[in-house]
Structure formats: C-alpha cells, structure tokens
Motif scaffolding. Structure first.
Motif, PDB file in Angstrom:
ATOM      1  N   ALA A   8      58.067  40.917  37.463  1.00  0.00           N
ATOM      2  CA  ALA A   8      56.902  40.433  38.210  1.00  0.00           C
ATOM      3  C   ALA A   8      56.116  41.604  38.806  1.00  0.00           C
ATOM      4  O   ALA A   8      54.882  41.630  38.769  1.00  0.00           O
ATOM      5  N   ILE A   9      56.834  42.593  39.329  1.00  0.00           N
ATOM      6  CA  ILE A   9      56.170  43.778  39.898  1.00  0.00           C
ATOM      7  C   ILE A   9      55.450  44.557  38.797  1.00  0.00           C
ATOM      8  O   ILE A   9      54.299  44.975  38.961  1.00  0.00           O
ATOM      9  N   LEU A  10      56.102  44.739  37.666  1.00  0.00           N
ATOM     10  CA  LEU A  10      55.481  45.453  36.547  1.00  0.00           C
ATOM     11  C   LEU A  10      54.251  44.710  36.043  1.00  0.00           C
ATOM     12  O   LEU A  10      53.207  45.319  35.794  1.00  0.00           O
ATOM     13  N   ALA A  11      54.334  43.400  35.914  1.00  0.00           N
ATOM     14  CA  ALA A  11      53.186  42.609  35.459  1.00  0.00           C
ATOM     15  C   ALA A  11      52.031  42.732  36.440  1.00  0.00           C
ATOM     16  O   ALA A  11      50.873  42.872  36.042  1.00  0.00           O
ATOM     17  N   GLY A  12      52.336  42.712  37.721  1.00  0.00           N
ATOM     18  CA  GLY A  12      51.288  42.869  38.734  1.00  0.00           C
ATOM     19  C   GLY A  12      50.640  44.237  38.665  1.00  0.00           C
ATOM     20  O   GLY A  12      49.419  44.371  38.774  1.00  0.00           O
ATOM     21  N   ALA A  13      51.469  45.277  38.474  1.00  0.00           N
ATOM     22  CA  ALA A  13      50.941  46.638  38.372  1.00  0.00           C
ATOM     23  C   ALA A  13      50.037  46.781  37.160  1.00  0.00           C
ATOM     24  O   ALA A  13      48.949  47.366  37.235  1.00  0.00           O
ATOM     25  N   LEU A  14      50.475  46.242  36.032  1.00  0.00           N
ATOM     26  CA  LEU A  14      49.647  46.294  34.818  1.00  0.00           C
ATOM     27  C   LEU A  14      48.341  45.528  35.007  1.00  0.00           C
ATOM     28  O   LEU A  14      47.275  45.986  34.595  1.00  0.00           O
ATOM     29  N   GLY A  15      48.433  44.376  35.627  1.00  0.00           N
ATOM     30  CA  GLY A  15      47.231  43.574  35.879  1.00  0.00           C
ATOM     31  C   GLY A  15      46.236  44.315  36.747  1.00  0.00           C
ATOM     32  O   GLY A  15      45.037  44.325  36.464  1.00  0.00           O
ATOM     33  N   LEU A  16      46.717  44.949  37.804  1.00  0.00           N
ATOM     34  CA  LEU A  16      45.823  45.717  38.677  1.00  0.00           C
ATOM     35  C   LEU A  16      45.197  46.895  37.942  1.00  0.00           C
ATOM     36  O   LEU A  16      44.010  47.175  38.088  1.00  0.00           O
ATOM     37  N   ALA A  17      45.998  47.579  37.154  1.00  0.00           N
ATOM     38  CA  ALA A  17      45.478  48.746  36.439  1.00  0.00           C
ATOM     39  C   ALA A  17      44.382  48.350  35.464  1.00  0.00           C
ATOM     40  O   ALA A  17      43.328  48.969  35.401  1.00  0.00           O
ATOM     41  N   PHE A  18      44.608  47.304  34.690  1.00  0.00           N
ATOM     42  CA  PHE A  18      43.645  46.936  33.661  1.00  0.00           C
ATOM     43  C   PHE A  18      42.453  46.142  34.204  1.00  0.00           C
ATOM     44  O   PHE A  18      41.420  46.082  33.560  1.00  0.00           O
ATOM     45  N   SER A  19      42.576  45.575  35.380  1.00  0.00           N
ATOM     46  CA  SER A  19      41.439  44.853  35.940  1.00  0.00           C
ATOM     47  C   SER A  19      40.425  45.799  36.564  1.00  0.00           C
ATOM     48  O   SER A  19      39.272  45.434  36.769  1.00  0.00           O
ATOM     49  N   ASN A  20      40.834  47.025  36.851  1.00  0.00           N
ATOM     50  CA  ASN A  20      39.936  47.988  37.491  1.00  0.00           C
ATOM     51  C   ASN A  20      39.852  49.288  36.696  1.00  0.00           C
ATOM     52  O   ASN A  20      39.774  50.356  37.274  1.00  0.00           O
ATOM     53  N   LEU A  21      39.836  49.207  35.394  1.00  0.00           N
ATOM     54  CA  LEU A  21      39.826  50.415  34.568  1.00  0.00           C
ATOM     55  C   LEU A  21      38.673  51.347  34.898  1.00  0.00           C
ATOM     56  O   LEU A  21      38.818  52.555  34.856  1.00  0.00           O
ATOM     57  N   ASP A  22      37.524  50.798  35.207  1.00  0.00           N
ATOM     58  CA  ASP A  22      36.364  51.633  35.466  1.00  0.00           C
ATOM     59  C   ASP A  22      36.392  52.281  36.844  1.00  0.00           C
ATOM     60  O   ASP A  22      35.606  53.169  37.122  1.00  0.00           O
ATOM     61  N   LYS A  23      37.304  51.872  37.713  1.00  0.00           N
ATOM     62  CA  LYS A  23      37.315  52.360  39.086  1.00  0.00           C
ATOM     63  C   LYS A  23      38.469  53.302  39.395  1.00  0.00           C
ATOM     64  O   LYS A  23      38.431  53.995  40.393  1.00  0.00           O
ATOM     65  N   ILE A  24      39.501  53.329  38.579  1.00  0.00           N
ATOM     66  CA  ILE A  24      40.666  54.147  38.901  1.00  0.00           C
ATOM     67  C   ILE A  24      40.639  55.449  38.120  1.00  0.00           C
ATOM     68  O   ILE A  24      40.075  55.533  37.039  1.00  0.00           O
TER      69      ILE A  24
END
Length: 140
Positions: A8-24
């Motif tokens: 669940a933590i890994l899925a959340g981390a991946l979701g956050l990373a890919f939802s903000n690709l242009d900002k990170i």
C-alpha cells in the motif's frame, strides 16, 4: 499484514510520483526513486529549438576549438548523458582539464551535469546545441 502495508505504501508512493511528474525533480519513498532531471534532459535534446533559443545562441557563439569538440561529443547519437573521461577521449582534450572545461560550459548554460552510477555525468543543453550549431555554420 506487513506485506499488504508495504504494498500500500509503495502504491501510494508510485501514485504520487506519477501524478506530479511535471513538478518533481526527485522523489524517493518505499524503495522507489524517480529523478526527473534525466527525463527532462532527454526530452530537451529531442525538441526543436525555439526562436528565442536560436537568437540567444547567436549572441553566445564564442566557443574555443576545445569547447566545440566537447559539445560535439556531448551530442553523440545514442547518448544523452556522458562521463567526463569519455568526452575527454572523444574530444581529444586532456583529462586533467576536461572538468574545468565542462564546468565553464555549464556556467555559460551550454552543458549541465547530473549524478550517474559511476560518478558525475554531463549533457548538452538546448542552448549548447544551438551555440554549437551556430559555431559550425560560422566556421564552415
């Protein structure tokens, strides 16, 4: 229960990373790391220059012969990032001065650096490509 929590933590981390690709620029969490500088550089190298970039390149075309060779090496097809020793060999620039030359090009906005698996890596910027192109046209 621990396995499900980890997933669940890994899925959340991946979701956050890919939802903000242009900002990170760099994201690290749950064993996952994303560094967008690499992706941005690859996109930049494959994009046509803007008119503003072309005009800026014309004002910065004061390359030395060694700097021109370094920029040519940084543009080698098939590579976005290069190690300094490789560039030194291809550009026929002494390995003892290549770091200074690359730093100078970076300060002028013509190259940039990052961290590779074996140390510092270098890439040409869009401005660097344009300046090198202007230099070639002027000296042809």
């Amino acid at each position: 229960m621990a396995t499900e929590m980890g997933l669940a933590i890994l899925a959340g981390a991946l979701g956050l990373a890919f939802s903000n690709l242009d900002k990170i620029s760099k994201f690290k969490g749950a064993g996952f790391e994303a560094e967008m500088n690499m992706v941005h550089t690859m996109l930049e190298n494959q994009t046509e220059p803007t008119l503003e970039q072309k005009e800026e390149a014309k004002t910065k075309d004061d390359l030395t012969s060694e700097e021109n060779k370094i920029l040519i090496s940084l543009q080698k097809p098939g590579y976005t990032w290069r190690y300094a020793n490789t560039v030194a060999g291809e550009a026929n620039v002494d390995k003892t001065i290549i770091a200074n030359k690359l730093q100078t090009l970076m300060q002028r906005g013509l190259a940039k650096n990052g961290k590779g698996s074996n140390g510092e890596i270098w890439s040409i910027t869009a401005l660097g490509k344009n300046v090198q192109e202007q230099h070639q046209l002027k000296n042809a």
